[in-house]
Design a protein around this motif. Structure first.
Motif, PDB file in Angstrom:
ATOM      1  N   VAL A 102       0.849  -1.196   0.000  1.00  0.00           N
ATOM      2  CA  VAL A 102       0.000   0.000   0.000  1.00  0.00           C
ATOM      3  C   VAL A 102       0.878   1.236   0.000  1.00  0.00           C
ATOM      4  CG1 VAL A 102      -1.836  -1.203   1.259  1.00  0.00           C
ATOM      5  CG2 VAL A 102      -0.161   0.163   2.516  1.00  0.00           C
ATOM      6  N   ARG A 103       0.300   2.324  -0.441  1.00  0.00           N
ATOM      7  CA  ARG A 103       0.984   3.616  -0.428  1.00  0.00           C
ATOM      8  C   ARG A 103      -0.022   4.675  -0.004  1.00  0.00           C
ATOM      9  NH1 ARG A 103       5.523   6.083  -2.553  1.00  0.00           N
ATOM     10  NH2 ARG A 103       5.303   8.285  -3.089  1.00  0.00           N
ATOM     11  N   GLY A 104       0.163   5.217   1.186  1.00  0.00           N
ATOM     12  CA  GLY A 104      -0.748   6.231   1.681  1.00  0.00           C
ATOM     13  C   GLY A 104      -0.541   7.559   0.985  1.00  0.00           C
ATOM     14  N   GLU A 105      -1.619   8.286   0.804  1.00  0.00           N
ATOM     15  CA  GLU A 105      -1.571   9.611   0.190  1.00  0.00           C
ATOM     16  C   GLU A 105      -1.982  10.660   1.214  1.00  0.00           C
ATOM     17  OE1 GLU A 105      -0.396  10.101  -2.766  1.00  0.00           O
ATOM     18  OE2 GLU A 105      -0.281   7.995  -3.396  1.00  0.00           O
ATOM     19  N   GLY A 106      -1.499  11.881   1.007  1.00  0.00           N
ATOM     20  CA  GLY A 106      -1.878  12.977   1.902  1.00  0.00           C
ATOM     21  C   GLY A 106      -1.483  12.676   3.332  1.00  0.00           C
ATOM     22  N   ALA A 107      -2.418  12.888   4.261  1.00  0.00           N
ATOM     23  CA  ALA A 107      -2.124  12.659   5.670  1.00  0.00           C
ATOM     24  C   ALA A 107      -1.904  11.189   5.982  1.00  0.00           C
ATOM     25  CB  ALA A 107      -3.261  13.209   6.531  1.00  0.00           C
ATOM     26  N   GLU A 108      -2.328  10.280   5.098  1.00  0.00           N
ATOM     27  CA  GLU A 108      -2.141   8.847   5.329  1.00  0.00           C
ATOM     28  C   GLU A 108      -0.753   8.366   4.921  1.00  0.00           C
ATOM     29  OE1 GLU A 108      -5.197   6.611   3.456  1.00  0.00           O
ATOM     30  OE2 GLU A 108      -6.826   7.525   4.594  1.00  0.00           O
ATOM     31  N   ALA A 109       0.071   9.217   4.336  1.00  0.00           N
ATOM     32  CA  ALA A 109       1.401   8.809   3.892  1.00  0.00           C
ATOM     33  C   ALA A 109       2.282   8.456   5.084  1.00  0.00           C
ATOM     34  CB  ALA A 109       2.044   9.914   3.073  1.00  0.00           C
ATOM     35  N   ALA A 110       3.177   7.507   4.874  1.00  0.00           N
ATOM     36  CA  ALA A 110       4.100   7.107   5.932  1.00  0.00           C
ATOM     37  C   ALA A 110       4.955   8.296   6.354  1.00  0.00           C
ATOM     38  CB  ALA A 110       4.982   5.963   5.453  1.00  0.00           C
ATOM     39  N   PRO A 111       5.269   8.409   7.639  1.00  0.00           N
ATOM     40  CA  PRO A 111       6.067   9.542   8.122  1.00  0.00           C
ATOM     41  C   PRO A 111       7.542   9.400   7.753  1.00  0.00           C
ATOM     42  CG  PRO A 111       5.654   8.030   9.908  1.00  0.00           C
ATOM     43  CD  PRO A 111       4.866   7.513   8.728  1.00  0.00           C
ATOM     44  N   ASP A 112       8.243  10.512   7.812  1.00  0.00           N
ATOM     45  CA  ASP A 112       9.698  10.543   7.654  1.00  0.00           C
ATOM     46  C   ASP A 112      10.298  10.656   9.055  1.00  0.00           C
ATOM     47  OD1 ASP A 112      12.329  10.969   7.000  1.00  0.00           O
ATOM     48  OD2 ASP A 112      12.019  12.932   6.072  1.00  0.00           O
ATOM     49  N   TRP A 113      10.362   9.509   9.751  1.00  0.00           N
ATOM     50  CA  TRP A 113      10.730   9.540  11.171  1.00  0.00           C
ATOM     51  C   TRP A 113      12.114  10.129  11.395  1.00  0.00           C
ATOM     52  CZ3 TRP A 113       6.902   9.574  14.125  1.00  0.00           C
ATOM     53  CH2 TRP A 113       5.821   8.694  14.024  1.00  0.00           C
ATOM     54  N   ASP A 114      13.028   9.941  10.458  1.00  0.00           N
ATOM     55  CA  ASP A 114      14.388  10.427  10.651  1.00  0.00           C
ATOM     56  C   ASP A 114      14.444  11.944  10.791  1.00  0.00           C
ATOM     57  OD1 ASP A 114      15.363   7.864  10.536  1.00  0.00           O
ATOM     58  OD2 ASP A 114      15.961   7.974   8.432  1.00  0.00           O
ATOM     59  N   ASN A 115      13.424  12.624  10.261  1.00  0.00           N
ATOM     60  CA  ASN A 115      13.437  14.082  10.294  1.00  0.00           C
ATOM     61  C   ASN A 115      12.398  14.687  11.225  1.00  0.00           C
ATOM     62  OD1 ASN A 115      15.503  15.221   8.459  1.00  0.00           O
ATOM     63  ND2 ASN A 115      14.483  13.933   6.928  1.00  0.00           N
ATOM     64  N   VAL A 116      11.694  13.855  11.987  1.00  0.00           N
ATOM     65  CA  VAL A 116      10.700  14.397  12.916  1.00  0.00           C
ATOM     66  C   VAL A 116      11.398  14.769  14.222  1.00  0.00           C
ATOM     67  CG1 VAL A 116       8.577  13.987  14.195  1.00  0.00           C
ATOM     68  CG2 VAL A 116       8.816  13.077  11.890  1.00  0.00           C
ATOM     69  N   LYS A 117      11.611  16.068  14.411  1.00  0.00           N
ATOM     70  CA  LYS A 117      12.247  16.573  15.624  1.00  0.00           C
ATOM     71  C   LYS A 117      11.336  17.548  16.369  1.00  0.00           C
ATOM     72  CE  LYS A 117      16.850  15.975  13.608  1.00  0.00           C
ATOM     73  NZ  LYS A 117      18.131  16.621  13.225  1.00  0.00           N
ATOM     74  N   SER A 118      10.062  17.551  15.988  1.00  0.00           N
ATOM     75  CA  SER A 118       9.073  18.390  16.670  1.00  0.00           C
ATOM     76  C   SER A 118       7.972  17.498  17.223  1.00  0.00           C
ATOM     77  CB  SER A 118       8.478  19.424  15.711  1.00  0.00           C
ATOM     78  OG  SER A 118       9.451  20.388  15.356  1.00  0.00           O
ATOM     79  N   PRO A 119       7.538  17.722  18.463  1.00  0.00           N
ATOM     80  CA  PRO A 119       6.535  16.863  19.096  1.00  0.00           C
ATOM     81  C   PRO A 119       5.110  17.344  18.836  1.00  0.00           C
ATOM     82  CG  PRO A 119       7.334  18.419  20.697  1.00  0.00           C
ATOM     83  CD  PRO A 119       8.072  18.718  19.411  1.00  0.00           C
ATOM     84  N   GLU A 120       4.161  16.439  18.980  1.00  0.00           N
ATOM     85  CA  GLU A 120       2.768  16.856  19.007  1.00  0.00           C
ATOM     86  C   GLU A 120       2.606  17.944  20.065  1.00  0.00           C
ATOM     87  OE1 GLU A 120      -1.699  14.879  19.329  1.00  0.00           O
ATOM     88  OE2 GLU A 120       0.045  13.754  20.039  1.00  0.00           O
ATOM     89  N   THR A 121       1.917  19.021  19.699  1.00  0.00           N
ATOM     90  CA  THR A 121       1.799  20.178  20.585  1.00  0.00           C
ATOM     91  C   THR A 121       0.347  20.617  20.657  1.00  0.00           C
ATOM     92  OG1 THR A 121       4.050  20.917  20.054  1.00  0.00           O
ATOM     93  CG2 THR A 121       2.544  22.553  20.982  1.00  0.00           C
ATOM     94  N   TYR A 122      -0.225  20.563  21.866  1.00  0.00           N
ATOM     95  CA  TYR A 122      -1.613  20.978  22.068  1.00  0.00           C
ATOM     96  C   TYR A 122      -1.689  22.497  22.204  1.00  0.00           C
ATOM     97  CZ  TYR A 122      -2.528  16.044  22.867  1.00  0.00           C
ATOM     98  OH  TYR A 122      -2.632  14.677  22.711  1.00  0.00           O
ATOM     99  N   LEU A 123      -2.798  23.061  21.749  1.00  0.00           N
ATOM    100  CA  LEU A 123      -2.928  24.511  21.672  1.00  0.00           C
ATOM    101  C   LEU A 123      -3.945  25.085  22.655  1.00  0.00           C
ATOM    102  CD1 LEU A 123      -2.699  24.848  17.792  1.00  0.00           C
ATOM    103  CD2 LEU A 123      -0.859  24.962  19.489  1.00  0.00           C
TER     104      LEU A 123
END
Length: 316
Positions: A154-175
């Protein structure tokens, strides 16, 4: 298998019961529709539901809300249509099914064998090959014939696409003020009343700020005057914002910038190259999808009308 009777309602079919599912292999997926971690497994869940249905697999999504707007059935129906979800959905507004499973995670997958016993679980994203092998083993054990032991592609599109974990250096942040961290506007949060905020320059990595007239609630922050701005200094390929109009049915327009410029080819699924987009419902919006190189960037969104509620940033 814990009972499913705690569901407040069912979508995509009649209510299902543990006893009625005896003899089937059941996959139960706990998710919520504005959570990026819940959306990225969906291509696999849809593929497994289709591939193994004839061999006796039943896929059930348990929509257990994190935010209040995720309890609205019309919002859940919109999400099912947007993500082409046709398997049964238990709407778990009271978290009674969640509690029956003693679950603690979005997403969480449980596999139940034909005798009604939980035989496998996986918390969070990933390990899709391992999960599919477990599905195949339980179907074979239950006597299913012609189980295809290949793995779905499978290949996810848009928000369903697999993440680029190697470059995720920002955390989920509630507002909302109940759970937010690293809010950088001078004076800090002013809870539950309208307030004129300013944004410092520059922001440190993973700091966020408001500029303009806003009111910060416990769960969400609402822009009260046109041209209110929200800024975040981030490091990730993808930037998402959970947002919606405070009044349902009132689309709101916005414009995003990255390092002070329109995103161009770095725009997300919900923005164009000039950074323009529309808040048309309460959901997750993909606003930025960067091309290499990935570096620290300053994201800015300006709301052209008042009335937008913002809940959380997520990254991928």
């Amino acid at each position: 298998m814990p009972a499913l009777s705690g569901a407040s309602s069912w979508l995509n079919g009649p209510a299902l019961t543990a006893s009625g599912l005896h003899g089937k292999v059941v996959l139960v997926d706990f998710w919520t529709f504005s959570c990026i971690n819940s959306l990225r497994p969906l291509p696999y869940l849809r593929a497994w539901a289709t591939k193994y249905q004839a061999q006796g697999l039943v896929v059930i999504g348990v929509q257990s809300p994190e935010f209040a707007f995720e309890q609205r059935l019309d919002n859940v129906r919109d999400a099912l249509a947007s993500h082409a979800i046709s398997f049964p959905i238990a709407v778990d507004n009271g978290h009674r099914v969640w509690n029956a499973f003693q679950n603690e995670y979005w997403p969480a997958i449980y596999l139940i064998d034909a005798e009604g016993r939980i035989r496998y679980h996986h918390f969070g994203e990933g390990d899709y090959d391992q999960t599919e092998r477990a599905i195949q083993a339980l179907l074979t054990e239950a006597g299913a014939s012609r189980v295809d032991h290949g793995l779905v592609s499978v290949r996810g599109e848009g928000a369903e696409a697999a993440p680029d974990w190697d470059n995720v250096k920002s955390p989920e942040t509630y507002l909302g003020y109940a759970r937010t961290e690293r809010f950088a506007s001078p004076g800090g949060p002013v809870p539950d009343i309208r307030h004129a905020y300013t944004a410092p320059t520059p922001l440190d990595l993973n700091d966020w700020a408001l500029a303009g007239d806003w009111s910060m609630g416990a769960e969400a922050t609402t822009v009260r005057k046109a041209h209110g701005r929200l800024l975040f200094r981030f490091h990730a390929r993808d930037l998402h914002l959970v947002a919606g109009p405070a009044t349902r049915g009132s689309p709101l327009h916005f414009r995003v910038l990255i390092d002070g410029k329109p995103p161009g080819s770095n725009h997300g699924a919900d923005t164009d190259e000039q950074g323009n987009g529309t808040i048309d419902g309460q959901r997750l919006y993909q606003l930025i999808r960067q091309k290499a190189p990935i570096d620290d960037r300053t994201f800015e969104i300006e709301f052209l009308e008042p009335g937008a509620e913002v809940f959380a940033f997520t990254f991928g």
